[in-house]
Scaffold this active site. Sequence first.
Site, PDB file in Angstrom:
ATOM      1  N   THR A   8      -9.594  -7.377  -2.435  1.00 41.23           N
ATOM      2  CA  THR A   8      -8.187  -7.036  -2.675  1.00 41.23           C
ATOM      3  C   THR A   8      -7.555  -8.037  -3.635  1.00 41.23           C
ATOM      4  O   THR A   8      -7.946  -9.206  -3.643  1.00 41.23           O
ATOM      5  CB  THR A   8      -7.379  -6.990  -1.361  1.00 41.23           C
ATOM      6  N   ARG A   9      -6.592  -7.553  -4.405  1.00 44.95           N
ATOM      7  CA  ARG A   9      -5.809  -8.447  -5.258  1.00 44.95           C
ATOM      8  C   ARG A   9      -4.384  -8.581  -4.724  1.00 44.95           C
ATOM      9  O   ARG A   9      -3.518  -9.156  -5.357  1.00 44.95           O
ATOM     10  CB  ARG A   9      -5.782  -7.920  -6.700  1.00 44.95           C
ATOM     11  N   GLY A  12      -0.363 -10.306  -0.041  1.00 45.87           N
ATOM     12  CA  GLY A  12       0.133 -10.045   1.312  1.00 45.87           C
ATOM     13  C   GLY A  12      -0.991  -9.602   2.230  1.00 45.87           C
ATOM     14  O   GLY A  12      -1.124 -10.079   3.368  1.00 45.87           O
ATOM     15  N   LYS A  13      -1.810  -8.694   1.729  1.00 50.95           N
ATOM     16  CA  LYS A  13      -2.961  -8.242   2.514  1.00 50.95           C
ATOM     17  C   LYS A  13      -3.904  -9.384   2.808  1.00 50.95           C
ATOM     18  O   LYS A  13      -4.402  -9.532   3.929  1.00 50.95           O
ATOM     19  CB  LYS A  13      -3.771  -7.221   1.688  1.00 50.95           C
ATOM     20  N   ASP A  72      -7.862  -0.148   2.321  1.00 47.88           N
ATOM     21  CA  ASP A  72      -6.962   0.748   1.596  1.00 47.88           C
ATOM     22  C   ASP A  72      -5.920   1.214   2.591  1.00 47.88           C
ATOM     23  O   ASP A  72      -6.244   1.612   3.710  1.00 47.88           O
ATOM     24  CB  ASP A  72      -7.699   1.944   0.991  1.00 47.88           C
ATOM     25  N   TYR A 155       6.416  -2.104   1.662  1.00 50.16           N
ATOM     26  CA  TYR A 155       7.500  -1.324   2.270  1.00 50.16           C
ATOM     27  C   TYR A 155       8.017  -1.958   3.573  1.00 50.16           C
ATOM     28  O   TYR A 155       8.853  -1.346   4.256  1.00 50.16           O
ATOM     29  CB  TYR A 155       7.022   0.109   2.555  1.00 50.16           C
ATOM     30  N   ASP A 156       7.533  -3.144   3.917  1.00 55.25           N
ATOM     31  CA  ASP A 156       7.886  -3.760   5.212  1.00 55.25           C
ATOM     32  C   ASP A 156       9.399  -3.817   5.497  1.00 55.25           C
ATOM     33  O   ASP A 156       9.811  -3.576   6.643  1.00 55.25           O
ATOM     34  CB  ASP A 156       7.296  -5.166   5.337  1.00 55.25           C
ATOM     35  N   LYS A 176       3.428  -9.736  13.210  1.00 53.15           N
ATOM     36  CA  LYS A 176       2.957  -8.508  12.534  1.00 53.15           C
ATOM     37  C   LYS A 176       1.480  -8.289  12.829  1.00 53.15           C
ATOM     38  O   LYS A 176       1.019  -7.165  13.035  1.00 53.15           O
ATOM     39  CB  LYS A 176       3.206  -8.604  11.018  1.00 53.15           C
TER      40      LYS A 176
HETATM   41  P1  ITT Z   1      -5.725  -3.756  -3.472  1.00 53.28           P
HETATM   42  O1  ITT Z   1      -6.146  -2.359  -3.877  1.00 53.28           O
HETATM   43  O2  ITT Z   1      -6.122  -4.794  -4.472  1.00 53.28           O
HETATM   44  O3  ITT Z   1      -6.163  -4.093  -2.071  1.00 53.28           O
HETATM   45  P2  ITT Z   1      -3.068  -2.616  -3.443  1.00 53.28           P
HETATM   46  O4  ITT Z   1      -1.706  -3.184  -3.171  1.00 53.28           O
HETATM   47  O5  ITT Z   1      -3.224  -1.784  -4.686  1.00 53.28           O
HETATM   48  O6  ITT Z   1      -4.104  -3.832  -3.444  1.00 53.28           O
HETATM   49  P3  ITT Z   1      -3.602  -0.279  -1.860  1.00 53.28           P
HETATM   50  O7  ITT Z   1      -4.183   0.484  -2.982  1.00 53.28           O
HETATM   51  O8  ITT Z   1      -4.287  -0.194  -0.521  1.00 53.28           O
HETATM   52  O9  ITT Z   1      -3.530  -1.825  -2.184  1.00 53.28           O
HETATM   53  O10 ITT Z   1      -2.073   0.128  -1.710  1.00 53.28           O
HETATM   54  C1  ITT Z   1      -1.388  -0.193  -0.553  1.00 53.28           C
HETATM   55  C2  ITT Z   1       0.095  -0.130  -0.778  1.00 53.28           C
HETATM   56  O11 ITT Z   1       0.684   0.400   0.410  1.00 53.28           O
HETATM   57  C3  ITT Z   1       0.635  -1.530  -0.963  1.00 53.28           C
HETATM   58  O12 ITT Z   1       0.742  -1.895  -2.328  1.00 53.28           O
HETATM   59  C4  ITT Z   1       2.003  -1.429  -0.270  1.00 53.28           C
HETATM   60  O13 ITT Z   1       2.950  -0.897  -1.159  1.00 53.28           O
HETATM   61  C5  ITT Z   1       1.729  -0.412   0.838  1.00 53.28           C
HETATM   62  N1  ITT Z   1       1.328  -1.118   2.080  1.00 53.28           N
HETATM   63  C6  ITT Z   1       0.088  -1.192   2.641  1.00 53.28           C
HETATM   64  N2  ITT Z   1       0.096  -1.950   3.737  1.00 53.28           N
HETATM   65  C7  ITT Z   1       1.350  -2.385   3.879  1.00 53.28           C
HETATM   66  C8  ITT Z   1       1.976  -3.232   4.822  1.00 53.28           C
HETATM   67  O14 ITT Z   1       1.320  -3.826   5.799  1.00 53.28           O
HETATM   68  N3  ITT Z   1       3.292  -3.451   4.669  1.00 53.28           N
HETATM   69  C9  ITT Z   1       3.990  -2.896   3.663  1.00 53.28           C
HETATM   70  N4  ITT Z   1       3.470  -2.111   2.728  1.00 53.28           N
HETATM   71  C10 ITT Z   1       2.142  -1.847   2.829  1.00 53.28           C
END
Ligand code: ITT
Length: 199
Positions: A8-9, A12-13, A72, A155-156, A176
């Site tokens: 992941t980039r 937050g994740k 994802d 979106y938290d 969380k």
């Molecule tokens: P990576 O693919 O590099 O992991 P990304 O941000 O593009 O990063 P995703 O394709 O999985 O990741 O998109 C997830 C999106 O959904 C993320 O950018 C947030 O906008 C939202 N999201 C996912 N989990 C969330 C969380 O715990 N709290 C708030 N928003 C979240």
Amino acid sequence: MTELLLATRNAGKKREIADSLCSGAVLLSLLSLDEVDAGGEVEESGKTFAENSRLKADFYSRLSGLTTLGDDSGLEVLALGGRPGVRSARYAGAGASDEMRIEKLLAEMKDITDRRARFVSAVCISRNGSPLASFIGTVEGEILRQKRGNGGFGYDPLFLYPPLGKTFAELSLAEKNKISHRARALAQAREFILNAGLG
Ligand code: ITT
């Protein structure tokens, strides 16, 4: 110590995954895409969270040679038929900020009274381009009409978790990580890592 690449980039994740996985009996050395020159960028072309998490984990495990965990995730709003869903990161177009996505969602839901929504996280662990295991976690909540809180990411600030009466942005990382969609998927991943002797 076993090395595990986090595919992941999203900072937050990364924070949440590291906090969830590296406690108790699990001993892993976590690496991120910034530390490993994986030499490519995966295309998130799947139709489901599960497909995309597998694409990420397979792709980066093949390129890096490391056991790799992909997440994802996204937000599904009931009244919007599950959107933004797998397009949560791209909802307001490429290059948009969290703030722009939040503004777009508030505008789209302006006249909607049914505010029910859920977060979904699909996690896949792969090695040499093939999945070893995959997991799903979800959490239900409601979309507020204005932001609350400064923590978390994405979106938290709009996502109210009714049992606590707080948005995800009003929770600490530890709070969380007790209840979130990602924490629920990662709890299963931890079990797998322990049972498979990976960490
Ligand atoms: P990576 O693919 O590099 O992991 P990304 O941000 O593009 O990063 P995703 O394709 O999985 O990741 O998109 C997830 C999106 O959904 C993320 O950018 C947030 O906008 C939202 N999201 C996912 N989990 C969330 C969380 O715990 N709290 C708030 N928003 C979240």
